[in-house]
Design an enzyme around this catalytic site. Sequence first.
Site, PDB file in Angstrom:
ATOM      1  N   MET A 161      25.158 -50.911-104.305  1.00  0.00           N
ATOM      2  CA  MET A 161      24.387 -52.141-104.151  1.00  0.00           C
ATOM      3  C   MET A 161      23.520 -52.005-102.908  1.00  0.00           C
ATOM      4  O   MET A 161      23.956 -51.494-101.877  1.00  0.00           O
ATOM      5  CB  MET A 161      25.267 -53.375-104.098  1.00  0.00           C
ATOM      6  CG  MET A 161      26.267 -53.472-102.983  1.00  0.00           C
ATOM      7  SD  MET A 161      27.137 -55.070-103.137  1.00  0.00           S
ATOM      8  CE  MET A 161      28.282 -54.949-101.771  1.00  0.00           C
ATOM      9  N   ARG A 294      34.380 -58.240-101.622  1.00  0.00           N
ATOM     10  CA  ARG A 294      34.995 -58.842-100.442  1.00  0.00           C
ATOM     11  C   ARG A 294      36.517 -58.786-100.511  1.00  0.00           C
ATOM     12  O   ARG A 294      37.169 -58.466 -99.521  1.00  0.00           O
ATOM     13  CB  ARG A 294      34.495 -60.280-100.268  1.00  0.00           C
ATOM     14  CG  ARG A 294      33.108 -60.324 -99.670  1.00  0.00           C
ATOM     15  CD  ARG A 294      32.513 -61.711 -99.578  1.00  0.00           C
ATOM     16  NE  ARG A 294      31.239 -61.642 -98.847  1.00  0.00           N
ATOM     17  CZ  ARG A 294      30.397 -62.635 -98.705  1.00  0.00           C
ATOM     18  NH1 ARG A 294      30.681 -63.818 -99.249  1.00  0.00           N
ATOM     19  NH2 ARG A 294      29.276 -62.480 -98.014  1.00  0.00           N
ATOM     20  N   TYR A 429      31.012 -54.945 -92.922  1.00  0.00           N
ATOM     21  CA  TYR A 429      30.290 -54.933 -94.202  1.00  0.00           C
ATOM     22  C   TYR A 429      30.872 -55.915 -95.216  1.00  0.00           C
ATOM     23  O   TYR A 429      31.942 -56.460 -95.030  1.00  0.00           O
ATOM     24  CB  TYR A 429      30.115 -53.539 -94.775  1.00  0.00           C
ATOM     25  CG  TYR A 429      31.304 -52.678 -95.128  1.00  0.00           C
ATOM     26  CD1 TYR A 429      32.528 -53.182 -95.500  1.00  0.00           C
ATOM     27  CD2 TYR A 429      31.152 -51.283 -95.128  1.00  0.00           C
ATOM     28  CE1 TYR A 429      33.579 -52.344 -95.872  1.00  0.00           C
ATOM     29  CE2 TYR A 429      32.179 -50.442 -95.484  1.00  0.00           C
ATOM     30  CZ  TYR A 429      33.396 -50.976 -95.866  1.00  0.00           C
ATOM     31  OH  TYR A 429      34.420 -50.144 -96.228  1.00  0.00           O
ATOM     32  N   GLU A 430      30.078 -56.167 -96.256  1.00  0.00           N
ATOM     33  CA  GLU A 430      30.365 -57.199 -97.266  1.00  0.00           C
ATOM     34  C   GLU A 430      30.474 -58.588 -96.642  1.00  0.00           C
ATOM     35  O   GLU A 430      31.255 -59.426 -97.083  1.00  0.00           O
ATOM     36  CB  GLU A 430      31.642 -56.865 -98.049  1.00  0.00           C
ATOM     37  CG  GLU A 430      31.631 -55.536 -98.749  1.00  0.00           C
ATOM     38  CD  GLU A 430      30.389 -55.329 -99.603  1.00  0.00           C
ATOM     39  OE1 GLU A 430      29.806 -56.325-100.077  1.00  0.00           O
ATOM     40  OE2 GLU A 430      29.979 -54.174 -99.782  1.00  0.00           O
ATOM     41  N   GLY A 431      29.680 -58.847 -95.636  1.00  0.00           N
ATOM     42  CA  GLY A 431      29.717 -60.122 -94.926  1.00  0.00           C
ATOM     43  C   GLY A 431      30.661 -60.023 -93.752  1.00  0.00           C
ATOM     44  O   GLY A 431      31.864 -59.819 -93.920  1.00  0.00           O
TER      45      GLY A 431
END
Length: 573
Positions: A161, A294, A429-431
């Site tokens: 992604m 997440r 990462y991933e927020g």
Amino acid sequence: MPFRAPVTDFQFLFDHVVDFADVTATERFADADKDVTDAILSEAGRMCEEVMYPLQRNGDLQGAVLENGVVRTSPGFAEAYAQIAEGGWISTSASQEHGGMGLPHSITTAVNEMMSAACLSLQLNPLMTQGQIEALEHHASDEIKALYLPKLMTGEWAGTMNLTEPAAGSDVGALRSKAEPNGDGSYAVSGQKIFISWGDNDFTKNVCHLVLARLPDGAPGTKGISLFMVPKYIPDANGEPGVANSLKVVSLEHKLGLHGSPTAVMEYDGATGWLIGNEHDGMKCMFTMMNNARLGVGGQGVGVAEGAYQHALAYAMDRKQGRTPVGDGAGTILDHADVRRMLATMKADIFAARAIEMACAVAIDMGTATDDKDWKARAAFLTPIAKAFGTDTGIAVAEMGVQVHGGMGFIEETGAAQYARDVRVTAIYEGTNGIQSMDLVGRKLMDGGDAAYALLDEIEDRAEAVRGTFPELAEPVWQATETLREATEWMVAQGNMNDRFAGSVPFLKGFARVLGGYYHLRAAVAEGGQGPRSKLAQFYVKRLLPEHAGLLTHAMQGADDLYALSAEDLGAA
């Protein structure tokens, strides 16, 4: 001692703590009974121990490199990936319609965590593909699904992604990548993306990139973003990789850890792509992939914590240093109180984080199987907690693992430092974990706290039911839940979101602390109050659960004191 996959821990959680039987009682997942689940976990554990773990140090010492535009992966990764793919470990929860196993997400979550413990750098590759599979299943056209999903599920092709850009990190809406219609249903995608995990490899036939970009009529911000499938090789009429697309890996990042996982800077120069979902609906589509990831990243944190703990325990059981303070001990540093404290903390928090992770996965499965809004709300509420607490636990446990090793923990040859280096990015990462906490007190409390209160009611009801038989555990858990309820009510009452955000991180940590106490209580009850899990529960409730009080006090202070400190104040000597 060699790495040992925590299969029995997952079996115990499934059987006694997170109500996995509710999942297998549904028509959707009735085939995933105990015998099937135990067999899958055992086989996955064997693969992690025998195939992936031997590559842990190798991936760190001989990381991926870019040679003449070609990504060369760490020695042994290609062969191990082939076994991961052949074993079906990429598509365990993917739809059966396109070749997946259709198993509960709980099983995939457990398998992914064990893979993370064995070799996080390699595990990150199938995790990205799994997220892409889910996004395509929900949002892609039938033609895209038929072409891409079977090959992604078998591992013949890999997925990534592409969100982040040099000027658009957490603020995704600031991206500059553009997409122009080609007039034939495809689009020309141009722009640069950074921090792309496994942006390329040398062992799959194609790499499929999900890329966020803005159409010419796309509005500013996140509402104007669309999502595109942009493959490394454009599929030919037979669905096989054809001509090379107009994209390339510009460089690989030089990182603190995860050296075996190539993190790429990607350049798209009019690359051919196909729209996924509706125009300007890219964030909705991408969030499907991100939410999957997440929970997976939370599991990565717990997995690394498991690996670091086993590494530290083995060292503590072997290292002799100083006079042992106990007569019938191990005769090693394991006998020293502070070393014992660190190891017990590591083990207790791993159990708490793993239980939160698996409870979230069970809620996802129940929402999928029943379409019940309350289960979906619980899954959404637990996701930021599972991600943030899981990764914070991974970082803390890996750091303690270095400390257990003493001076040798600072020496690379022991391998202790690798866990700390590898896991650090999972909180980013991933927020970032700060964004997870803001999501928790913002979007996840937009229901007025209903999902939170339902969870707190469950904890108090179960604690109340065993107060008479397990008072030393149940009473503190019940009282902590009441304190958490008050903090939740305070959060819900704040109209100024910045007052919520100012205390969001300690609120999330405090919530996780109480959840950890709840799951340790359930473990002790299942064990009858006698045994190693009960002793661990006593440790957690007496020594770690009390942290919730300070965290929740911090959480309810609002934002005024933060902003009373000006930029000049913060820079003053």
